[in-house]
Design a protein around this motif. Sequence first.
Motif, PDB file in Angstrom:
ATOM      1  N   VAL A  18       9.977   5.194   4.930  1.00  0.00           N
ATOM      2  CA  VAL A  18      11.099   6.132   4.988  1.00  0.00           C
ATOM      3  C   VAL A  18      11.971   6.084   3.736  1.00  0.00           C
ATOM      4  CG1 VAL A  18      12.652   4.504   6.154  1.00  0.00           C
ATOM      5  CG2 VAL A  18      12.975   6.961   6.496  1.00  0.00           C
ATOM      6  N   THR A  19      11.727   5.133   2.839  1.00  0.00           N
ATOM      7  CA  THR A  19      12.656   4.964   1.715  1.00  0.00           C
ATOM      8  C   THR A  19      12.227   5.707   0.461  1.00  0.00           C
ATOM      9  OG1 THR A  19      11.607   2.999   0.753  1.00  0.00           O
ATOM     10  CG2 THR A  19      13.171   2.643   2.556  1.00  0.00           C
ATOM     11  N   MET A  20      13.189   5.829  -0.436  1.00  0.00           N
ATOM     12  CA  MET A  20      12.953   6.474  -1.728  1.00  0.00           C
ATOM     13  C   MET A  20      12.595   5.459  -2.801  1.00  0.00           C
ATOM     14  SD  MET A  20      16.811   7.371  -2.986  1.00  0.00           S
ATOM     15  CE  MET A  20      18.023   6.084  -3.299  1.00  0.00           C
ATOM     16  N   PHE A  21      12.247   4.246  -2.396  1.00  0.00           N
ATOM     17  CA  PHE A  21      11.973   3.161  -3.336  1.00  0.00           C
ATOM     18  C   PHE A  21      10.488   2.808  -3.375  1.00  0.00           C
ATOM     19  CE2 PHE A  21      16.184   2.360  -1.440  1.00  0.00           C
ATOM     20  CZ  PHE A  21      16.968   2.504  -2.574  1.00  0.00           C
ATOM     21  N   ALA A  22      10.048   2.330  -4.520  1.00  0.00           N
ATOM     22  CA  ALA A  22       8.737   1.698  -4.653  1.00  0.00           C
ATOM     23  C   ALA A  22       8.908   0.514  -5.593  1.00  0.00           C
ATOM     24  CB  ALA A  22       7.696   2.669  -5.198  1.00  0.00           C
TER      25      ALA A  22
ATOM     26  N   MET B 148       7.183  -2.222  -7.851  1.00  0.00           N
ATOM     27  CA  MET B 148       5.918  -2.408  -8.551  1.00  0.00           C
ATOM     28  C   MET B 148       6.007  -3.632  -9.462  1.00  0.00           C
ATOM     29  SD  MET B 148       4.221   0.088  -7.237  1.00  0.00           S
ATOM     30  CE  MET B 148       2.735   0.104  -8.258  1.00  0.00           C
ATOM     31  N   THR B 149       4.849  -4.085  -9.944  1.00  0.00           N
ATOM     32  CA  THR B 149       4.783  -5.299 -10.749  1.00  0.00           C
ATOM     33  C   THR B 149       4.228  -5.001 -12.137  1.00  0.00           C
ATOM     34  OG1 THR B 149       4.425  -6.646  -8.777  1.00  0.00           O
ATOM     35  CG2 THR B 149       3.852  -7.633 -10.885  1.00  0.00           C
ATOM     36  N   ASP B 150       4.925  -5.507 -13.138  1.00  0.00           N
ATOM     37  CA  ASP B 150       4.438  -5.468 -14.516  1.00  0.00           C
ATOM     38  C   ASP B 150       3.789  -6.819 -14.782  1.00  0.00           C
ATOM     39  OD1 ASP B 150       4.041  -5.533 -17.230  1.00  0.00           O
ATOM     40  OD2 ASP B 150       6.010  -4.743 -17.762  1.00  0.00           O
ATOM     41  N   THR B 151       2.475  -6.891 -14.643  1.00  0.00           N
ATOM     42  CA  THR B 151       1.782  -8.175 -14.781  1.00  0.00           C
ATOM     43  C   THR B 151       1.805  -8.692 -16.217  1.00  0.00           C
ATOM     44  OG1 THR B 151      -0.307  -6.963 -14.992  1.00  0.00           O
ATOM     45  CG2 THR B 151       0.270  -7.766 -12.806  1.00  0.00           C
ATOM     46  N   ASP B 152       1.974  -7.800 -17.185  1.00  0.00           N
ATOM     47  CA  ASP B 152       2.023  -8.249 -18.578  1.00  0.00           C
ATOM     48  C   ASP B 152       3.285  -9.042 -18.883  1.00  0.00           C
ATOM     49  OD1 ASP B 152      -0.413  -7.057 -19.121  1.00  0.00           O
ATOM     50  OD2 ASP B 152       0.483  -5.181 -19.823  1.00  0.00           O
ATOM     51  N   HIS B 153       4.355  -8.762 -18.124  1.00  0.00           N
ATOM     52  CA  HIS B 153       5.626  -9.445 -18.372  1.00  0.00           C
ATOM     53  C   HIS B 153       6.078 -10.283 -17.170  1.00  0.00           C
ATOM     54  CE1 HIS B 153       5.624  -6.051 -21.283  1.00  0.00           C
ATOM     55  NE2 HIS B 153       6.199  -6.944 -22.070  1.00  0.00           N
ATOM     56  N   ASP B 154       5.197 -10.398 -16.149  1.00  0.00           N
ATOM     57  CA  ASP B 154       5.475 -11.239 -14.985  1.00  0.00           C
ATOM     58  C   ASP B 154       6.817 -10.885 -14.351  1.00  0.00           C
ATOM     59  OD1 ASP B 154       4.618 -13.177 -13.200  1.00  0.00           O
ATOM     60  OD2 ASP B 154       5.670 -14.803 -14.215  1.00  0.00           O
ATOM     61  N   GLU B 155       7.015  -9.580 -14.111  1.00  0.00           N
ATOM     62  CA  GLU B 155       8.259  -9.147 -13.493  1.00  0.00           C
ATOM     63  C   GLU B 155       8.021  -7.950 -12.584  1.00  0.00           C
ATOM     64  OE1 GLU B 155      10.951  -8.042 -16.591  1.00  0.00           O
ATOM     65  OE2 GLU B 155       9.939  -6.143 -17.017  1.00  0.00           O
ATOM     66  N   LYS B 156       8.912  -7.803 -11.614  1.00  0.00           N
ATOM     67  CA  LYS B 156       8.877  -6.649 -10.733  1.00  0.00           C
ATOM     68  C   LYS B 156       9.940  -5.651 -11.177  1.00  0.00           C
ATOM     69  CE  LYS B 156       7.131  -8.865  -6.535  1.00  0.00           C
ATOM     70  NZ  LYS B 156       7.347  -9.041  -5.078  1.00  0.00           N
ATOM     71  N   PHE B 157       9.706  -4.386 -10.875  1.00  0.00           N
ATOM     72  CA  PHE B 157      10.704  -3.352 -11.163  1.00  0.00           C
ATOM     73  C   PHE B 157      10.666  -2.322 -10.046  1.00  0.00           C
ATOM     74  CE2 PHE B 157       6.770  -1.984 -13.084  1.00  0.00           C
ATOM     75  CZ  PHE B 157       6.718  -0.616 -12.883  1.00  0.00           C
ATOM     76  N   THR B 158      11.740  -1.560  -9.937  1.00  0.00           N
ATOM     77  CA  THR B 158      11.885  -0.620  -8.827  1.00  0.00           C
ATOM     78  C   THR B 158      11.979   0.804  -9.321  1.00  0.00           C
ATOM     79  OG1 THR B 158      13.023  -2.293  -7.488  1.00  0.00           O
ATOM     80  CG2 THR B 158      13.298  -0.007  -6.820  1.00  0.00           C
ATOM     81  N   LEU B 159      11.243   1.683  -8.655  1.00  0.00           N
ATOM     82  CA  LEU B 159      11.387   3.119  -8.821  1.00  0.00           C
ATOM     83  C   LEU B 159      12.270   3.608  -7.685  1.00  0.00           C
ATOM     84  CD1 LEU B 159       7.554   3.846  -9.165  1.00  0.00           C
ATOM     85  CD2 LEU B 159       9.136   3.380 -11.041  1.00  0.00           C
ATOM     86  N   ALA B 160      13.263   4.408  -7.989  1.00  0.00           N
ATOM     87  CA  ALA B 160      14.191   4.873  -6.954  1.00  0.00           C
ATOM     88  C   ALA B 160      14.494   6.352  -7.166  1.00  0.00           C
ATOM     89  CB  ALA B 160      15.484   4.061  -6.990  1.00  0.00           C
ATOM     90  N   SER B 161      13.996   7.167  -6.263  1.00  0.00           N
ATOM     91  CA  SER B 161      14.233   8.606  -6.338  1.00  0.00           C
ATOM     92  C   SER B 161      13.977   9.226  -4.975  1.00  0.00           C
ATOM     93  CB  SER B 161      13.310   9.258  -7.369  1.00  0.00           C
ATOM     94  OG  SER B 161      13.336  10.676  -7.242  1.00  0.00           O
ATOM     95  N   PRO B 162      14.820  10.175  -4.543  1.00  0.00           N
ATOM     96  CA  PRO B 162      14.537  10.878  -3.284  1.00  0.00           C
ATOM     97  C   PRO B 162      13.167  11.542  -3.273  1.00  0.00           C
ATOM     98  CG  PRO B 162      16.762  11.364  -4.043  1.00  0.00           C
ATOM     99  CD  PRO B 162      16.086  10.611  -5.157  1.00  0.00           C
ATOM    100  N   HIS B 163      12.642  11.867  -4.451  1.00  0.00           N
ATOM    101  CA  HIS B 163      11.329  12.504  -4.520  1.00  0.00           C
ATOM    102  C   HIS B 163      10.199  11.573  -4.093  1.00  0.00           C
ATOM    103  CE1 HIS B 163      13.157  15.948  -6.316  1.00  0.00           C
ATOM    104  NE2 HIS B 163      13.457  15.344  -7.456  1.00  0.00           N
ATOM    105  N   LEU B 164      10.469  10.256  -4.047  1.00  0.00           N
ATOM    106  CA  LEU B 164       9.439   9.291  -3.671  1.00  0.00           C
ATOM    107  C   LEU B 164       9.345   9.081  -2.163  1.00  0.00           C
ATOM    108  CD1 LEU B 164       9.935   6.491  -6.356  1.00  0.00           C
ATOM    109  CD2 LEU B 164       8.206   8.288  -6.333  1.00  0.00           C
TER     110      LEU B 164
ATOM    111  N   SER C 122       0.823  -1.210   0.000  1.00  0.00           N
ATOM    112  CA  SER C 122       0.000   0.000   0.000  1.00  0.00           C
ATOM    113  C   SER C 122       0.856   1.258   0.000  1.00  0.00           C
ATOM    114  CB  SER C 122      -0.938   0.004   1.205  1.00  0.00           C
ATOM    115  OG  SER C 122      -1.943  -0.974   1.065  1.00  0.00           O
ATOM    116  N   LEU C 123       1.948   1.232   0.740  1.00  0.00           N
ATOM    117  CA  LEU C 123       2.810   2.416   0.786  1.00  0.00           C
ATOM    118  C   LEU C 123       3.474   2.656  -0.565  1.00  0.00           C
ATOM    119  CD1 LEU C 123       4.464   2.085   4.325  1.00  0.00           C
ATOM    120  CD2 LEU C 123       2.217   2.957   3.676  1.00  0.00           C
ATOM    121  N   ASP C 124       3.953   1.585  -1.201  1.00  0.00           N
ATOM    122  CA  ASP C 124       4.565   1.731  -2.525  1.00  0.00           C
ATOM    123  C   ASP C 124       3.537   2.178  -3.557  1.00  0.00           C
ATOM    124  OD1 ASP C 124       6.939   0.960  -1.420  1.00  0.00           O
ATOM    125  OD2 ASP C 124       7.119  -0.928  -2.501  1.00  0.00           O
TER     126      ASP C 124
END
Length: 382
Positions: free
Chosen positions: A145-149, A151-167, A99-101
């Motif tokens: 507290v982190t800058m990461f989220a 997320m899952t790309d269900t079309d390609h069955d893979e996870k990926f990470t967003l990484a930015s201090p703005h997050l 939920s946080l991500d």
Amino acid sequence: MTTSFSLPTKMLSGAGSLNDIPKELQNFDARKVLIVTDPGLLMTGLPEQIVKSLTAAGLSVDIYSSVEQDPSIKTAQAIAEVALSVGATAFIGIGGGSSLDAAKAGSLLATHKGHLKDYAGVDKVPAPILPVVAVPTTAGSGSEVTMFAVMTDTDHDEKFTLASPHLAPRIAILDPSCTEKLPPALTAMTGMDALTHAVEAACSNIAQPVTDALAISSVRLIFSSLAKAVQDGRSLIDRENMLQAAFLAGAAFNSAYLGLCHALASPLGAHFHIPHGLANAIVLPFVMDFNVGVAVNKYAALSVGAGLSRRGDHPREAAEKLIDAVRTLQKDIGTPIRLRDAGAKEDVLPLVAKDALKSIQLRFNPHPAAEAQILAVLKAAY
């Protein structure tokens, strides 16, 4: 080598800290708020409790409550669409890391538009997003507290990470009453997730004294409180200790990043739908066995800091005590200790190893890991 450390998140902790949310939102001049949570948590009444306090303070509130485990691109898009339709100027994420991500990703798309994968990777978010207040109901992910989220790309069955201090969330609310009803199994899995964060941050090849101190403090709290929190969910002292431990570990890996455990956890989740915390819990001692030759001094420092060893003990002896203590803790809290027990299939492990090579976290593992070595760790954990 230059290192950096920053902590843009303000943390409020303790019983009753939930009551401070309206005041904190008013500091952002936020008048319309979107709560982001999951269906199960909605049923607990906690989101409604927060809604009442916000409306009493004169804020307008809407709820998006369809976040799934391993939140998808479509979920982030849906959150952004709701936020734009109601004119939300701030988000409150309530729940575990999912939920946080999702709240972070939804705020990102509501602020900057585009496709979520446009922002995958490091520092792809061009400017601040709408404020996010994080209310963790598990003590594990550190997403508050982190800058990461993740997320899952269900079309390609893979996870990926967003990484930015703005997050990074603007505010984290660590109220132990929010985790009091968390079932023992989830308390155990999320607590082991926090332990993995602390251990990997401490051993990262870009760790620094600040992140080491945070990681050691986190490990000490986890070994003193996780088993108690699992066995007695009403112990608010241990619940708060675990929230603090998860926050400290998150603050550590926010700057130090992680390692092989997390490179494995994402494809294990994608291929077998193993919960993230459980995947980390299972592979952690096996990755520690793999890393111990080069991370012995860091493991020894964690062992001493957690009270498992004494200063002056031989580093290898202290390091082995830490690894043994991780395995004992797993048994004490009842988490599965083998991948086969969590639904993994042995014939798919080579694909998991191949996918793990794509993870940025491998860059920070203290022991370089080739595909064959990663597969050996997986087979040992199977």
